[in-house]
Structures are given as structure tokens and as C-alpha cells.
Design a protein around this motif. Sequence first.
Motif, PDB file in Angstrom:
ATOM      1  N   LYS A 167       0.868  -1.179   0.000  1.00 46.69           N
ATOM      2  CA  LYS A 167       0.000   0.000   0.000  1.00 46.69           C
ATOM      3  C   LYS A 167       0.899   1.220   0.000  1.00 46.69           C
ATOM      4  O   LYS A 167       1.787   1.344   0.851  1.00 46.69           O
ATOM      5  N   GLU A 168       0.662   2.096  -0.976  1.00 41.82           N
ATOM      6  CA  GLU A 168       1.461   3.318  -1.130  1.00 41.82           C
ATOM      7  C   GLU A 168       2.955   2.987  -1.182  1.00 41.82           C
ATOM      8  O   GLU A 168       3.781   3.677  -0.600  1.00 41.82           O
ATOM      9  N   GLY A 169       3.289   1.874  -1.851  1.00 47.48           N
ATOM     10  CA  GLY A 169       4.673   1.469  -2.026  1.00 47.48           C
ATOM     11  C   GLY A 169       5.296   0.730  -0.858  1.00 47.48           C
ATOM     12  O   GLY A 169       6.427   0.261  -0.953  1.00 47.48           O
ATOM     13  N   ARG A 170       4.574   0.616   0.249  1.00 39.65           N
ATOM     14  CA  ARG A 170       5.106  -0.036   1.448  1.00 39.65           C
ATOM     15  C   ARG A 170       4.566  -1.458   1.554  1.00 39.65           C
ATOM     16  O   ARG A 170       3.388  -1.696   1.336  1.00 39.65           O
ATOM     17  N   SER A 171       5.420  -2.412   1.880  1.00 42.15           N
ATOM     18  CA  SER A 171       4.974  -3.787   2.078  1.00 42.15           C
ATOM     19  C   SER A 171       4.018  -3.855   3.258  1.00 42.15           C
ATOM     20  O   SER A 171       4.267  -3.259   4.306  1.00 42.15           O
ATOM     21  N   VAL A 172       2.911  -4.561   3.055  1.00 46.72           N
ATOM     22  CA  VAL A 172       1.914  -4.751   4.106  1.00 46.72           C
ATOM     23  C   VAL A 172       1.913  -6.203   4.568  1.00 46.72           C
ATOM     24  O   VAL A 172       1.908  -6.474   5.764  1.00 46.72           O
ATOM     25  N   ALA A 173       1.919  -7.143   3.607  1.00 39.23           N
ATOM     26  CA  ALA A 173       1.876  -8.562   3.958  1.00 39.23           C
ATOM     27  C   ALA A 173       2.403  -9.411   2.815  1.00 39.23           C
ATOM     28  O   ALA A 173       2.328  -9.026   1.646  1.00 39.23           O
ATOM     29  N   VAL A 174       2.927 -10.572   3.179  1.00 32.72           N
ATOM     30  CA  VAL A 174       3.333 -11.591   2.219  1.00 32.72           C
ATOM     31  C   VAL A 174       2.693 -12.895   2.667  1.00 32.72           C
ATOM     32  O   VAL A 174       2.794 -13.268   3.838  1.00 32.72           O
ATOM     33  N   LEU A 175       2.001 -13.571   1.745  1.00 33.41           N
ATOM     34  CA  LEU A 175       1.380 -14.859   2.021  1.00 33.41           C
ATOM     35  C   LEU A 175       2.003 -15.892   1.097  1.00 33.41           C
ATOM     36  O   LEU A 175       2.115 -15.665  -0.111  1.00 33.41           O
ATOM     37  N   ARG A 176       2.419 -17.017   1.658  1.00 30.48           N
ATOM     38  CA  ARG A 176       3.120 -18.051   0.899  1.00 30.48           C
ATOM     39  C   ARG A 176       2.471 -19.394   1.199  1.00 30.48           C
ATOM     40  O   ARG A 176       2.368 -19.781   2.361  1.00 30.48           O
ATOM     41  N   ALA A 177       2.021 -20.094   0.167  1.00 27.64           N
ATOM     42  CA  ALA A 177       1.411 -21.415   0.331  1.00 27.64           C
ATOM     43  C   ALA A 177       2.420 -22.494  -0.027  1.00 27.64           C
ATOM     44  O   ALA A 177       3.052 -22.444  -1.087  1.00 27.64           O
ATOM     45  N   VAL A 178       2.572 -23.470   0.873  1.00 27.72           N
ATOM     46  CA  VAL A 178       3.520 -24.565   0.675  1.00 27.72           C
ATOM     47  C   VAL A 178       2.781 -25.886   0.807  1.00 27.72           C
ATOM     48  O   VAL A 178       2.135 -26.146   1.822  1.00 27.72           O
ATOM     49  N   ASP A 179       2.886 -26.712  -0.235  1.00 27.87           N
ATOM     50  CA  ASP A 179       2.277 -28.038  -0.231  1.00 27.87           C
ATOM     51  C   ASP A 179       3.239 -29.004   0.452  1.00 27.87           C
ATOM     52  O   ASP A 179       4.394 -29.126   0.043  1.00 27.87           O
ATOM     53  N   HIS A 180       2.747 -29.682   1.491  1.00 26.96           N
ATOM     54  CA  HIS A 180       3.560 -30.650   2.229  1.00 26.96           C
ATOM     55  C   HIS A 180       3.223 -32.085   1.828  1.00 26.96           C
ATOM     56  O   HIS A 180       3.689 -33.026   2.453  1.00 26.96           O
ATOM     57  N   GLY A 181       2.372 -32.249   0.830  1.00 25.11           N
ATOM     58  CA  GLY A 181       1.967 -33.578   0.402  1.00 25.11           C
ATOM     59  C   GLY A 181       0.681 -34.014   1.079  1.00 25.11           C
ATOM     60  O   GLY A 181      -0.328 -34.239   0.429  1.00 25.11           O
ATOM     61  N   ASP A 182       0.703 -34.126   2.402  1.00 25.11           N
ATOM     62  CA  ASP A 182      -0.486 -34.543   3.152  1.00 25.11           C
ATOM     63  C   ASP A 182      -1.246 -33.362   3.745  1.00 25.11           C
ATOM     64  O   ASP A 182      -2.281 -33.537   4.381  1.00 25.11           O
ATOM     65  N   SER A 183      -0.733 -32.167   3.566  1.00 25.27           N
ATOM     66  CA  SER A 183      -1.377 -30.931   4.039  1.00 25.27           C
ATOM     67  C   SER A 183      -0.787 -29.756   3.269  1.00 25.27           C
ATOM     68  O   SER A 183       0.170 -29.915   2.516  1.00 25.27           O
TER      69      SER A 183
ATOM     70  N   THR B 243      -2.503 -24.196   8.786  1.00 25.80           N
ATOM     71  CA  THR B 243      -2.440 -25.508   8.142  1.00 25.80           C
ATOM     72  C   THR B 243      -3.818 -25.924   7.641  1.00 25.80           C
ATOM     73  O   THR B 243      -4.809 -25.810   8.369  1.00 25.80           O
ATOM     74  N   PHE B 244      -3.855 -26.430   6.407  1.00 24.65           N
ATOM     75  CA  PHE B 244      -5.093 -26.855   5.767  1.00 24.65           C
ATOM     76  C   PHE B 244      -4.929 -28.285   5.260  1.00 24.65           C
ATOM     77  O   PHE B 244      -3.816 -28.726   4.996  1.00 24.65           O
ATOM     78  N   ALA B 245      -6.047 -28.974   5.106  1.00 26.02           N
ATOM     79  CA  ALA B 245      -6.024 -30.373   4.670  1.00 26.02           C
ATOM     80  C   ALA B 245      -5.523 -30.527   3.237  1.00 26.02           C
ATOM     81  O   ALA B 245      -4.934 -31.553   2.896  1.00 26.02           O
ATOM     82  N   ASN B 246      -5.746 -29.484   2.418  1.00 28.76           N
ATOM     83  CA  ASN B 246      -5.332 -29.603   1.017  1.00 28.76           C
ATOM     84  C   ASN B 246      -5.096 -28.214   0.420  1.00 28.76           C
ATOM     85  O   ASN B 246      -5.397 -27.195   1.046  1.00 28.76           O
ATOM     86  N   ALA B 247      -4.564 -28.216  -0.788  1.00 29.10           N
ATOM     87  CA  ALA B 247      -4.215 -26.959  -1.458  1.00 29.10           C
ATOM     88  C   ALA B 247      -5.452 -26.121  -1.779  1.00 29.10           C
ATOM     89  O   ALA B 247      -5.384 -24.889  -1.755  1.00 29.10           O
ATOM     90  N   ALA B 248      -6.581 -26.769  -2.072  1.00 31.80           N
ATOM     91  CA  ALA B 248      -7.798 -26.019  -2.402  1.00 31.80           C
ATOM     92  C   ALA B 248      -8.255 -25.164  -1.219  1.00 31.80           C
ATOM     93  O   ALA B 248      -8.636 -23.994  -1.394  1.00 31.80           O
ATOM     94  N   LEU B 249      -8.212 -25.715  -0.018  1.00 22.73           N
ATOM     95  CA  LEU B 249      -8.621 -24.950   1.167  1.00 22.73           C
ATOM     96  C   LEU B 249      -7.634 -23.823   1.463  1.00 22.73           C
ATOM     97  O   LEU B 249      -8.041 -22.717   1.840  1.00 22.73           O
ATOM     98  N   ALA B 250      -6.350 -24.093   1.287  1.00 23.56           N
ATOM     99  CA  ALA B 250      -5.340 -23.048   1.501  1.00 23.56           C
ATOM    100  C   ALA B 250      -5.512 -21.929   0.485  1.00 23.56           C
ATOM    101  O   ALA B 250      -5.426 -20.743   0.823  1.00 23.56           O
ATOM    102  N   THR B 251      -5.806 -22.294  -0.759  1.00 23.46           N
ATOM    103  CA  THR B 251      -6.014 -21.296  -1.807  1.00 23.46           C
ATOM    104  C   THR B 251      -7.239 -20.444  -1.508  1.00 23.46           C
ATOM    105  O   THR B 251      -7.220 -19.229  -1.702  1.00 23.46           O
TER     106      THR B 251
END
Length: 93
Positions: free
Chosen positions: A24-40, A65-73
Motif C-alpha cells: 500500500k502506497e509502495g510499502r509492504s503490508v503482507a506476504v502470504l506463501r502457500a507450501v504443499d507438504h503432500g499430506d497438508s 495448516t489446511f487439509a489440502n491446497a484447495a482450502l489453503a487457496t
Amino acid sequence: MSSVAVQPGLQPGQRELFVRHARKEGRSVAVLRAVDHGDSCVVETEVFPVGSANGSEPVRPGPYTFANAALATQFVTEAVEALMVLGCDVQAQ
């Protein structure tokens, strides 16, 4: 036989799905990173509070933590939509 390169910061068997960076206004506010662990699937977050100096350490709530990539997305999509309503520019990395 093909080999799979491990991305920096990831363990074998983990795969980064996507990263979203909100500014926002050139300043970082947040970074979200999704990582698939295979079972979660785990969403890691970094939040840069208002008033924090550039280069200061972000707050790291979660991980979520989510059960699958669809829920994390779905979680990340809703977070991105909220950040956009608040006036942030969100980009894929």
C-alpha cells in the motif's frame, strides 16, 4: 530419471504453490506463501505493521495448516480480497 530441485527454504517433499505480496502506497503490508507438504498445505504469513521501519522484522502470525491446497487457496484468496478492499495492491511473485 528426473530430479526435482528443492526450492530455497523448503524441505524435500515440500513444494511452494504461490506467493502473494500486498503493498500500500509502495510499502509492504503482507506476504502470504502457500507450501504443499503432500499430506497438508501450509500458508505462511509475514505482516509489516503500520509505523514499522523499512527493514524491520515482520510479525509472523500462523502458520495456517489446511487439509489440502484447495482450502489453503480459498483462505489466501479471501485474505487477498480483504487486502484489496483496504486499498492494497496485491501481486503474485
